[in-house]
Design a protein around this motif. Structure first.
Motif: not given
Ligand SMILES: [Zn+2]
Length: 175
Positions: A129, A131-132, A147, A150
């Motif tokens: 992902c 973002k994370c 994901g 996110c």
């Protein structure tokens, strides 16, 4: 069999138009592949957090670039990207006209105008992902590099700016 497999270039798994959102999602790892030359570089763009309040994200990103063919090794700190101005500060010892300096410059131009990738440079995620940083486990995440949770958060945040997410995540086969 082995030769056949390795001679087939991998198919980009991301729409180039997703680059501005993904690159600045927080923990992006993206690979750019020059479709005519077959060369590639992998880029890690990490968002900084406030030192006092770790939950608070700053509009500042560290950019690491691997210009080696083996994307896992050789990540070098290229510079800092300031989101508000989209200006960069080169890392210590990085010259503007070095490969690393020029690569950083090109990446920032591509984030500003992802159209320069179209038909020339393939964009790939690494199954994590953007973002994370967690591994992507949902099939639909293949085209988004985010994901489900996110993605939902980014879509909600972007609603205020009337951003069309379905446009940027159109599968590459259809553009
Ligand atoms: Zn995530």
């Amino acid at each position: 069999m082995r030769n056949q497999l390795s001679s087939r270039p991998p198919r980009p798994n991301l729409n180039p138009l997703s680059l501005p959102k993904l690159a600045l999602a927080g923990r992006a790892v993206l690979t750019f592949r020059n479709l005519s030359e077959g060369s590639h570089m992998t880029v890690k763009i990490k968002q900084l957090r406030d030192k006092q309040d770790r939950k608070k994200l700053l509009p500042i990103f560290y950019v690491y670039i691997s210009l080696l063919q083996d994307g896992r090794t050789g990540m070098e700190f290229a510079g800092t990207l300031f989101q508000e101005t989209m200006e960069t500060k080169l890392g210590r010892g990085v010259q503007a006209d070095s490969r690393l300096g020029r690569a950083l410059n090109w990446i920032v131009s591509a984030i500003k105008n992802p159209e320069i990738l179209r038909g020339r440079v393939g964009l790939f995620h690494e199954g994590k992902c953007c973002k994370c940083g967690l591994p992507l486990t949902h099939p639909e995440s293949i085209h988004t590099a985010l994901g489900p949770v996110c993605l939902e958060r980014m879509v909600a945040a972007a609603q205020r700016e009337e951003f069309n997410f379905s446009e940027i995540f159109k599968p590459v086969e259809s553009i």
